[in-house]
Scaffold this motif. Structure first.
Motif, PDB file in Angstrom:
ATOM      1  N   ARG A 130     -20.618  -0.661  -1.847  1.00  0.00           N
ATOM      2  CA  ARG A 130     -19.180  -0.574  -1.515  1.00  0.00           C
ATOM      3  C   ARG A 130     -19.240   0.851  -0.665  1.00  0.00           C
ATOM      4  O   ARG A 130     -20.180   1.865  -1.180  1.00  0.00           O
ATOM      5  CB  ARG A 130     -18.386  -0.289  -2.748  1.00  0.00           C
ATOM      6  CG  ARG A 130     -18.059  -1.651  -3.392  1.00  0.00           C
ATOM      7  CD  ARG A 130     -16.996  -1.278  -4.729  1.00  0.00           C
ATOM      8  NE  ARG A 130     -17.176  -0.148  -5.344  1.00  0.00           N
ATOM      9  CZ  ARG A 130     -18.100  -0.121  -6.531  1.00  0.00           C
ATOM     10  NH1 ARG A 130     -18.472  -1.367  -6.852  1.00  0.00           N
ATOM     11  NH2 ARG A 130     -18.193   0.887  -7.214  1.00  0.00           N
TER      12      ARG A 130
ATOM     13  N   HIS B  45     -16.660   3.643   2.079  1.00  0.00           N
ATOM     14  CA  HIS B  45     -15.268   3.922   2.826  1.00  0.00           C
ATOM     15  C   HIS B  45     -15.637   5.003   3.585  1.00  0.00           C
ATOM     16  O   HIS B  45     -16.821   5.910   3.658  1.00  0.00           O
ATOM     17  CB  HIS B  45     -14.477   4.216   1.229  1.00  0.00           C
ATOM     18  CG  HIS B  45     -14.446   3.605   0.251  1.00  0.00           C
ATOM     19  ND1 HIS B  45     -13.565   2.351   0.276  1.00  0.00           N
ATOM     20  CD2 HIS B  45     -15.152   3.356  -0.883  1.00  0.00           C
ATOM     21  CE1 HIS B  45     -13.613   1.477  -0.619  1.00  0.00           C
ATOM     22  NE2 HIS B  45     -14.636   2.300  -1.313  1.00  0.00           N
ATOM     23  N   ILE B  46     -14.670   5.408   4.361  1.00  0.00           N
ATOM     24  CA  ILE B  46     -14.593   6.830   5.154  1.00  0.00           C
ATOM     25  C   ILE B  46     -14.377   7.918   4.309  1.00  0.00           C
ATOM     26  O   ILE B  46     -13.621   8.130   3.473  1.00  0.00           O
ATOM     27  CB  ILE B  46     -13.317   6.592   6.250  1.00  0.00           C
ATOM     28  CG1 ILE B  46     -13.402   5.377   7.208  1.00  0.00           C
ATOM     29  CG2 ILE B  46     -13.334   8.008   7.029  1.00  0.00           C
ATOM     30  CD1 ILE B  46     -12.027   5.257   8.112  1.00  0.00           C
ATOM     31  N   ASP B  47     -15.486   8.754   4.555  1.00  0.00           N
ATOM     32  CA  ASP B  47     -15.510   9.926   3.773  1.00  0.00           C
ATOM     33  C   ASP B  47     -14.828  11.205   4.661  1.00  0.00           C
ATOM     34  O   ASP B  47     -14.066  11.894   4.074  1.00  0.00           O
ATOM     35  CB  ASP B  47     -16.997  10.296   3.306  1.00  0.00           C
ATOM     36  CG  ASP B  47     -16.994  11.534   2.298  1.00  0.00           C
ATOM     37  OD1 ASP B  47     -16.989  11.202   1.097  1.00  0.00           O
ATOM     38  OD2 ASP B  47     -17.311  12.684   2.572  1.00  0.00           O
TER      39      ASP B  47
ATOM     40  N   LEU C 139     -10.973  12.320   1.552  1.00  0.00           N
ATOM     41  CA  LEU C 139     -11.003  12.387   2.829  1.00  0.00           C
ATOM     42  C   LEU C 139     -10.696  13.551   3.508  1.00  0.00           C
ATOM     43  O   LEU C 139      -9.815  14.114   3.151  1.00  0.00           O
ATOM     44  CB  LEU C 139      -9.967  11.374   3.292  1.00  0.00           C
ATOM     45  CG  LEU C 139      -9.918  10.632   4.737  1.00  0.00           C
ATOM     46  CD1 LEU C 139     -11.335   9.943   5.011  1.00  0.00           C
ATOM     47  CD2 LEU C 139      -8.783   9.675   4.842  1.00  0.00           C
TER      48      LEU C 139
ATOM     49  N   ALA D 112     -19.484   7.804   6.251  1.00  0.00           N
ATOM     50  CA  ALA D 112     -19.154   6.467   5.058  1.00  0.00           C
ATOM     51  C   ALA D 112     -19.867   6.947   3.678  1.00  0.00           C
ATOM     52  O   ALA D 112     -21.175   7.162   3.808  1.00  0.00           O
ATOM     53  CB  ALA D 112     -19.611   5.338   5.778  1.00  0.00           C
TER      54      ALA D 112
ATOM     55  N   SER E 266      -5.804   6.096  11.049  1.00  0.00           N
ATOM     56  CA  SER E 266      -6.825   5.125  11.300  1.00  0.00           C
ATOM     57  C   SER E 266      -7.875   5.502  12.190  1.00  0.00           C
ATOM     58  O   SER E 266      -7.817   6.805  12.973  1.00  0.00           O
ATOM     59  CB  SER E 266      -6.307   3.698  12.073  1.00  0.00           C
ATOM     60  OG  SER E 266      -5.805   4.273  13.265  1.00  0.00           O
TER      61      SER E 266
ATOM     62  N   PHE F   9     -18.403  -1.997   3.760  1.00  0.00           N
ATOM     63  CA  PHE F   9     -17.371  -1.307   4.177  1.00  0.00           C
ATOM     64  C   PHE F   9     -16.083  -1.791   3.976  1.00  0.00           C
ATOM     65  O   PHE F   9     -15.987  -2.806   4.263  1.00  0.00           O
ATOM     66  CB  PHE F   9     -17.800  -0.698   5.562  1.00  0.00           C
ATOM     67  CG  PHE F   9     -16.512   0.036   5.997  1.00  0.00           C
ATOM     68  CD1 PHE F   9     -16.728   1.510   5.603  1.00  0.00           C
ATOM     69  CD2 PHE F   9     -15.600  -0.343   7.001  1.00  0.00           C
ATOM     70  CE1 PHE F   9     -15.698   2.452   6.222  1.00  0.00           C
ATOM     71  CE2 PHE F   9     -14.574   0.536   7.032  1.00  0.00           C
ATOM     72  CZ  PHE F   9     -14.489   2.012   7.036  1.00  0.00           C
TER      73      PHE F   9
ATOM     74  N   GLY G 198     -11.977  -0.289   4.893  1.00  0.00           N
ATOM     75  CA  GLY G 198     -11.343   0.898   5.283  1.00  0.00           C
ATOM     76  C   GLY G 198     -10.688   0.627   6.560  1.00  0.00           C
ATOM     77  O   GLY G 198     -11.029  -0.382   7.281  1.00  0.00           O
ATOM     78  N   ASN G 199      -9.970   1.663   7.099  1.00  0.00           N
ATOM     79  CA  ASN G 199      -9.182   1.473   8.425  1.00  0.00           C
ATOM     80  C   ASN G 199      -9.930   2.073   9.486  1.00  0.00           C
ATOM     81  O   ASN G 199      -9.737   2.986  10.180  1.00  0.00           O
ATOM     82  CB  ASN G 199      -7.782   2.138   8.252  1.00  0.00           C
ATOM     83  CG  ASN G 199      -6.753   1.524   9.258  1.00  0.00           C
ATOM     84  OD1 ASN G 199      -7.143   0.703  10.034  1.00  0.00           O
ATOM     85  ND2 ASN G 199      -5.614   1.988   9.106  1.00  0.00           N
TER      86      ASN G 199
END
Length: 215
Positions: free
Chosen positions: A3, A5-7, A53, A91, A161, A181, A183-184
């Motif tokens: 998994r 995500h944007i970090d 984030l 990410a 985004s 991944f 996320g937006n």
């Protein structure tokens, strides 16, 4: 299961002061001092953009010794036409070794890094380059229960985004699928002769603003 995500998103600049001022003028909010990356000879400023984030402004630290390897994010070879820009994004993954192996795009070695009391793992190409010119993300993994955004004050800004534009958009899509991944982030193709770029859409107290490369 992998998994990710944007970090965080990364602004590179010829100096930290110049990068912070660009963000202040664009978003109306100033990032706060972060710290030094002793191994890379860089320093940063940071701005919270949501839960786990944030935005990072990073530059060469003129008071630090030259590192024994190329600095990350192409800081040793800046683009003269875009000295300050949204250079790349990071990410966060739950298994950086597995994600780096699964990625069809070479991301470099998984290496330890630190800033002050914070420690993490990150993928680093040996030559300091950016995967697919920064449109594909660098991978990061924080220790359990640790994230720098948790220590940052609310900024009134949030990432709505992130968009990427690249002639080989399908390679980015394949990479993101391989690392699980979610996320937006949206990727769009470009003609072969056009330069890749990123655009971050950020909600600010004064409305939505965009970070990319200054015109």
């Amino acid at each position: 299961m992998l998994r990710s995500h944007i970090d965080h998103i990364v602004i590179t600049a010829p100096s930290l002061e110049v990068g912070v001022e660009y963000v202040r003028q664009t978003l109306g909010v100033s990032p706060q001092a972060g710290g030094e990356h002793l191994r890379m000879g860089t320093h940063n400023a940071v701005l919270k953009l949501g839960e786990k984030l944030y935005l990072e402004v990073i530059a060469i630290n003129p008071n630090a010794p030259q590192p024994d390897r190329p600095r990350w994010f192409r800081l040793d070879a800046p683009d003269a036409s875009e000295p300050i820009r949204l250079a790349t994004w990071i990410a966060r993954t739950n298994d950086i070794y597995a994600a780096a192996t699964a990625s069809p795009i070479p991301l470099g070695e998984v290496e330890p890094m630190s800033r002050g009391q914070m420690n993490w793992l990150i993928t680093l190409p040996a030559d300091g380059s950016l995967p697919l010119q920064g449109i594909a993300p660098t991978l990061i993994q924080w220790p359990p229960g640790v994230h720098p955004a948790d220590r940052l004050p609310e900024s009134g800004c949030s990432l709505v985004s992130l968009e990427g534009f690249h002639p080989e958009a399908e390679k980015v899509i394949s990479m993101l699928e391989a690392i699980g991944f979610a996320g937006n982030f949206h990727i769009s193709p470009l003609p072969p002769d056009q330069r890749p770029y990123l655009v971050a859409h950020i909600q600010t107290p004064e409305g939505i603003r965009q970070l990319s490369a200054p015109c």
